[in-house]
Design an enzyme around this catalytic site. Structure first.
Site, mmCIF file in Angstrom:
data_model
loop_
_atom_site.group_PDB
_atom_site.id
_atom_site.type_symbol
_atom_site.label_atom_id
_atom_site.label_comp_id
_atom_site.label_asym_id
_atom_site.label_seq_id
_atom_site.Cartn_x
_atom_site.Cartn_y
_atom_site.Cartn_z
ATOM 1 N N GLY A 96 5.197 -12.002 -0.397
ATOM 2 C CA GLY A 96 4.769 -11.477 -1.960
ATOM 3 C C GLY A 96 4.371 -9.922 -1.936
ATOM 4 N N LYS A 119 4.795 1.194 -6.000
ATOM 5 C CA LYS A 119 4.507 0.815 -4.436
ATOM 6 C C LYS A 119 3.286 1.655 -3.978
ATOM 7 C CE LYS A 119 6.945 0.544 -0.247
ATOM 8 N NZ LYS A 119 8.413 0.618 0.397
ATOM 9 N N ASP A 131 -4.531 -3.515 2.583
ATOM 10 C CA ASP A 131 -5.523 -2.492 1.735
ATOM 11 C C ASP A 131 -4.586 -2.425 0.339
ATOM 12 O OD1 ASP A 131 -3.418 -0.651 2.399
ATOM 13 O OD2 ASP A 131 -4.967 0.699 3.051
ATOM 14 N N GLY A 132 -3.197 -2.810 0.409
ATOM 15 C CA GLY A 132 -2.561 -2.738 -0.804
ATOM 16 C C GLY A 132 -1.999 -1.299 -1.283
ATOM 17 N N ARG A 189 15.144 -11.150 -4.162
ATOM 18 C CA ARG A 189 15.481 -10.991 -2.569
ATOM 19 C C ARG A 189 15.952 -12.141 -1.997
ATOM 20 N NH1 ARG A 189 11.024 -6.938 -0.836
ATOM 21 N NH2 ARG A 189 10.309 -6.349 -2.943
ATOM 22 N N ASP A 258 13.112 -10.616 3.503
ATOM 23 C CA ASP A 258 12.666 -10.095 2.268
ATOM 24 C C ASP A 258 13.039 -8.782 1.973
ATOM 25 O OD1 ASP A 258 11.161 -9.798 4.679
ATOM 26 O OD2 ASP A 258 9.898 -8.883 3.622
ATOM 27 N N ASP A 268 13.898 -1.204 0.325
ATOM 28 C CA ASP A 268 12.850 -1.020 1.211
ATOM 29 C C ASP A 268 13.110 0.030 2.539
ATOM 30 O OD1 ASP A 268 10.031 -1.588 1.761
ATOM 31 O OD2 ASP A 268 10.496 -3.856 1.312
HETATM 32 P P1 AMP Z 1 7.487 -4.119 4.222
HETATM 33 O O1 AMP Z 1 7.361 -4.099 5.820
HETATM 34 O O2 AMP Z 1 7.063 -2.924 3.688
HETATM 35 O O3 AMP Z 1 8.766 -4.809 3.882
HETATM 36 O O4 AMP Z 1 6.294 -5.281 3.914
HETATM 37 C C1 AMP Z 1 6.105 -6.366 4.137
HETATM 38 C C2 AMP Z 1 5.149 -7.212 3.589
HETATM 39 O O5 AMP Z 1 4.025 -6.735 3.747
HETATM 40 C C3 AMP Z 1 5.221 -7.123 2.157
HETATM 41 O O6 AMP Z 1 4.886 -8.327 1.434
HETATM 42 C C4 AMP Z 1 4.412 -6.039 1.586
HETATM 43 O O7 AMP Z 1 3.965 -6.258 0.229
HETATM 44 C C5 AMP Z 1 3.195 -6.340 2.785
HETATM 45 N N1 AMP Z 1 2.375 -5.034 2.790
HETATM 46 C C6 AMP Z 1 3.016 -3.907 3.611
HETATM 47 N N2 AMP Z 1 1.848 -3.114 3.729
HETATM 48 C C7 AMP Z 1 0.967 -3.631 3.046
HETATM 49 C C8 AMP Z 1 -0.328 -3.063 2.670
HETATM 50 N N3 AMP Z 1 -0.865 -2.015 3.139
HETATM 51 N N4 AMP Z 1 -1.118 -3.924 2.235
HETATM 52 C C9 AMP Z 1 -0.762 -4.912 1.739
HETATM 53 N N5 AMP Z 1 0.446 -5.431 1.784
HETATM 54 C C10 AMP Z 1 1.218 -5.014 2.667
HETATM 55 MG MG MG Z 2 9.623 -5.272 2.043
#
Ligand code: AMP
Ligand code: MG
Length: 493
Positions: A96, A119, A131-132, A189, A258, A268
């Site tokens: 998610g 983002k 940490d979002g 996705r 994803d 991504d």
């Molecule tokens: P990604 O590698 O960017 O495709 O991210 C994979 C998953 O990890 C996705 O669900 C992102 O929303 C989550 N995610 C990546 N970095 C963070 C973060 N710093 N805080 C929270 N969720 C994250």
């Molecule tokens: Mg991603």
């Protein structure tokens, strides 16, 4: 008595219509971005704003900083975090939007629909341990690479803005926080379908599939089996997309399910990078230890991901699961041939060929084999094909390439086009400039370490015209000087 002048905000031109937020509630969580302390707009893509029908002047200053940081929600937006799952390096996980918020879908004056997503916008119910937030460097990297792909003619999400938050994000070190505004045909996705399937609620799955058809492939609603037609159309687009990546030496780096969008856009930008010396086993991502997402494996991985998509759709294909499975297997088995068709069409264009001969794939393969043996620069070797006379230092002028060049010259003569027409075709299919890794790093370092965005702006200007002939000044077409340490990239967390 003096009254404070009411602040006038010129209309930014947003026109939101949020269809995703009408899906069953399980597909998202409603929440606002988490506000940031001192937002500052550091990147704003005025050309893209124009294409979207937004008022760039209204968004350039404080208003842009407020909206693109998530501090102010534009009128008509309905912020949500999307739910999805995914296979990451082969392993299934519920995911998610852990650090993203979809503000909504903006309609352009021409009626085209685009997701506007922030983002790095703070924690959501899907953040797990995260940490979002996002760091500035990786968000700028997404700007550079996505804009480069777009200019190369490859479907991709776009980057509208980057705002620094004025707050640190803690990774191995404390880094500057930033929020990227991503513009996408959608964020549906393969992992969104996996999420629906994992919940086991066929009506939710059907709602998602019907929605995807309506949004991306409305003509498929008329098909005998719209869900099978959906799979086949997504397969077609992925085959085309990955072939286009290969044509320019692009390595996505993290093709988890994803990170594969059904609309057929590249999405991504984490550890992605462009290959210099041709080697199909090239991997840049520091976490891809077994080369799962190596340059040459991308077609197989796309097929693997499509098989995961097909599995989710089984209940919709046919009431009889066995029959559904046969349909899915037949569709997925067709991927290599579909991919090869796109690959060969791309290769023919790169070699300047307009007509077709049975030996063309072998001709292309022979060139690639020789390039591999010589560690030849992928981009420049193809670009050299179009040059007359051949540049002095070109690897194509070395004896090992002589037999191939003879064969190729003979092949060029067996098509009706003049040499000049073939040459122009090659110039428009073999870019002179790609985002060379050392130039990307140089631009990021200037921006992140010295708040100097001029280096990145210059790089972007060059990347926005990648087929320019002759190539631009400034050495942008040159590969990195030889180095003892291989180039490494990191996931954008
Ligand atoms: P990604 O590698 O960017 O495709 O991210 C994979 C998953 O990890 C996705 O669900 C992102 O929303 C989550 N995610 C990546 N970095 C963070 C973060 N710093 N805080 C929270 N969720 C994250
Ligand atoms: Mg991603």
């Amino acid at each position: 008595m003096l009254s404070p002048k009411p602040q006038h905000r010129p209309d930014a031109g947003w026109r939101f219509d949020n269809s995703y937020a009408r899906l069953p509630a399980a597909f998202f969580a409603r929440l606002d971005p988490v506000p940031v302390g001192r937002p500052q707009l550091v990147v704003f893509n005025e050309a893209l704003a124009g294409l979207l029908g937004l008022n760039a002047d209204a968004l350039k200053g404080a208003e842009g900083a407020a909206v693109f940081s998530g501090n102010r929600i534009p009128e008509g937006a309905e912020p949500i975090a999307q739910a999805y799952a995914g296979h990451q390096f082969g392993y299934f996980t519920m995911l998610g939007d852990g650090r993203a918020i979809l503000l909504g879908e903006h309609l352009t004056p021409a009626g085209r629909r685009f997701d506007i997503q922030l983002k790095g916008s703070g924690q959501t119910p899907f953040s797990r341990q995260g940490d979002g937030r996002a760091a500035l460097g990786p968000m700028l990297r997404e700007v550079i690479i996505s804009e480069a792909l777009h200019a190369l003619g490859i479907p991709t999400t776009r980057s509208l803005a980057v705002v620094t938050t004025g707050e640190p994000v803690v990774r191995e070190n404390a880094l500057q926080g930033a929020v990227l505004t991503r513009v996408a045909a959608s964020h549906i996705r393969v992992g969104t379908f996996e999420y629906a399937a994992a919940r086991g609620a066929t009506e939710e799955l059907r709602a998602l599939a019907d929605y995807t058809i309506r949004r991306h492939f409305p003509e498929l609603a008329q098909a005998d089996n719209p869900y099978l037609a959906l799979l086949l159309e997504v397969l077609e687009r992925q085959a085309s997309l990955v072939a286009r990546w290969l044509m320019v030496g692009f390595i996505h780096g993290v093709m988890n399910t994803d990170n594969m969008a059904l609309g057929g856009e590249t999405i991504d930008y984490g550890p992605c990078a462009f290959m210099d010396a041709y080697d199909p086993e090239t991997v840049f991502s520091s976490i891809d230890r077994h080369g799962r997402y190596a340059y040459g494996r991308q077609p197989q991985i796309a097929q693997w991901n499509l098989a995961r998509l097909a599995e989710t759709l089984l209940p919709l294909f046919n009431g009889d699961r066995q029959k559904g499975l046969e349909m899915a297997n037949a569709a997925i088995a067709g991927f290599p041939e579909t991919f090869h068709r796109y690959w060969l069409a791309g290769m023919r264009a790169k070699l300047g060929l307009a007509n077709q001969e049975a030996e063309d794939a072998a001709l292309a393969g022979d060139l690639l084999d020789r390039m591999h043996r010589h560690g030849a620069d992928f981009t420049n070797t193809f670009r050299d094909l179009a040059a007359a006379p051949l540049p002095e230092n070109s690897v194509l002028g070395t004896p090992d390439f002589a037999p191939w060049r003879e064969r190729w010259h003979a092949r060029l003569k067996r098509q009706p086009d003049s040499r000049e027409v073939s040459r122009r075709r090659m110039t428009t299919h073999n870019p002179a400039v790609i985002p060379r890794n050392h130039r990307v790093e140089e631009a990021l370092a200037a921006a992140v370490e010295r708040a100097d965005y001029a280096v990145m702006e210059r790089l972007l200007a060059v990347l926005r015209d990648p087929y320019r002939d002759p190539p631009p000044h400034g050495g942008y077409h040159l590969p990195a000087p030889p180095s003892d340490t291989p180039y490494r990239t990191f996931c954008g967390t």
